[in-house]
Enzyme design. Sequence first.
Site, PDB file in Angstrom:
ATOM      1  N   TYR A  56       3.128   2.110  13.486  1.00  0.00           N
ATOM      2  CA  TYR A  56       3.509   3.159  12.548  1.00  0.00           C
ATOM      3  C   TYR A  56       2.858   4.499  12.900  1.00  0.00           C
ATOM      4  O   TYR A  56       1.676   4.576  13.180  1.00  0.00           O
ATOM      5  CB  TYR A  56       3.235   2.764  11.095  1.00  0.00           C
ATOM      6  N   HIS A  91       0.836  -1.201   0.000  1.00  0.00           N
ATOM      7  CA  HIS A  91       0.000   0.000   0.000  1.00  0.00           C
ATOM      8  C   HIS A  91       0.875   1.257   0.000  1.00  0.00           C
ATOM      9  O   HIS A  91       1.804   1.354   0.803  1.00  0.00           O
ATOM     10  CB  HIS A  91      -0.893   0.040   1.250  1.00  0.00           C
TER      11      HIS A  91
END
Length: 468
Positions: free
Chosen positions: A133, A70
């Site tokens: 993240y 992605h």
Amino acid sequence: MTEFGKALTVTETAIPGLLIADLPVHGDSRGWFKENWQREKMIAAGLPDFGPVQNNISFNDAIGTTRGIHAEPWDKWVSVATGRIFGAWVDLREGPSFGTVFTAELDPSRAIFVPRGVGNSYQTLEADTAYVYLVNDHWSADAEYSFLNLADETAAVKWPIPLAEVEISAKDLAHPRLADVTPIPPKKTLVVGANGQLGRALRHLLGDSAEYEYAGRDELDLTHPSFPLSRRWRDYETIINAAAYTAVDAAETPEGRADAWAANVTGVAALAKVAAANGITLVHVSSDYVFDGTKNGAYSEDDPLCPLGVYGQTKAAGDVAVSTVPRHYIIRTSWVIGEGNNFVRTMASLAERGIDPKVVDDQFGRLTFTSDIAAGVEHLLKTRPEYGVYNLTGAGEPMTWAQIAESVFTATGHDAARVTGVSTEAYFSAATAPVAPRPKNSVLDTDKIGATGFAPSPIMDSLTAYLA
């Protein structure tokens, strides 16, 4: 296995902007501790100050869980809280590095900075792996995303565990091959005040590619309450503010004063707020009018602001607002000449019509052509010197307005002796409307921008070319 006690180091990869970091992890019999993101130390080590706004965690039960590839329109700082992963990153941005692949294993002692548009994927190598993240934008349905199939033959990622044997979502299995991927476009540059003389010069220089967006007052009102929501600002790398209220005498009237403050302060402050909140570089054009003109010698970038009239006061206030933006360039200039009505065109017209003008001869400065300002803006954005204030004017000896008028007469084939020099006081003695105070000395020291490698054109060369 997590490595304890190593120093913080940052290493470049084959993908531009993709940076892998070794993190210090401190452990004992009780467990371990690390600073997952420590802004001051990590910026000093070479990581960008990317301004995270959200922290996400993906927990994976089983070995072999595979996610991606992605690419999103934001930056990520990726690390592992527990467990271990094999990561694969593919550049899905427009440009020469499109399709470049980088792979590495991450554990709690290793992390990676993933820039906007680089595809991110991973495969867990241990059970109970937590993948963490930080991102510098919030998810949006309007954002531009890109995806690549995990099994793409061109990228040819060598997954430790064959994809046929692992858990993958149906959506990830359906992503396109590299040949069918829509690349993530670069961030855009927005030029505000695009219909003014500097805006037109910038458009002439920068062109009309999709990377550049131009907005005049009709398209974008900086003072309107809706302005902060008028764009998806994380899609912009730079804003160039070429808009300003420049009617120095009209600014001394009640209506003009309000208009000058709205355009030069309220609107600029709104721009500064948007730029600071979204990590945008803001380029702002200022004026010699922020000084009172009493200095003996050229003004440097560090001289204190000391404006005389309303126009100068609003420009000085705008400079202060822009200086709060972490990434800013303030270009301070003087006596601007571009397309449209201006002093040079007026003198050329008077010469042609046989009118002998009286022109002020006790103000000193240098002409600055908009083509030079535009070139200076482009230079700063390409070379990226230290952020701050840069003086930019035409090159050559300072002149008075009367001397410039004489040069115009000469260049157009007329007798320079037709120009009569007068003092500022005498010139405005018969004025019936408010007159703004002018700095007598408008000379700006341009050594600082010269040290970055930028050389503006000589004034007389630019004047000759302009009149031709």
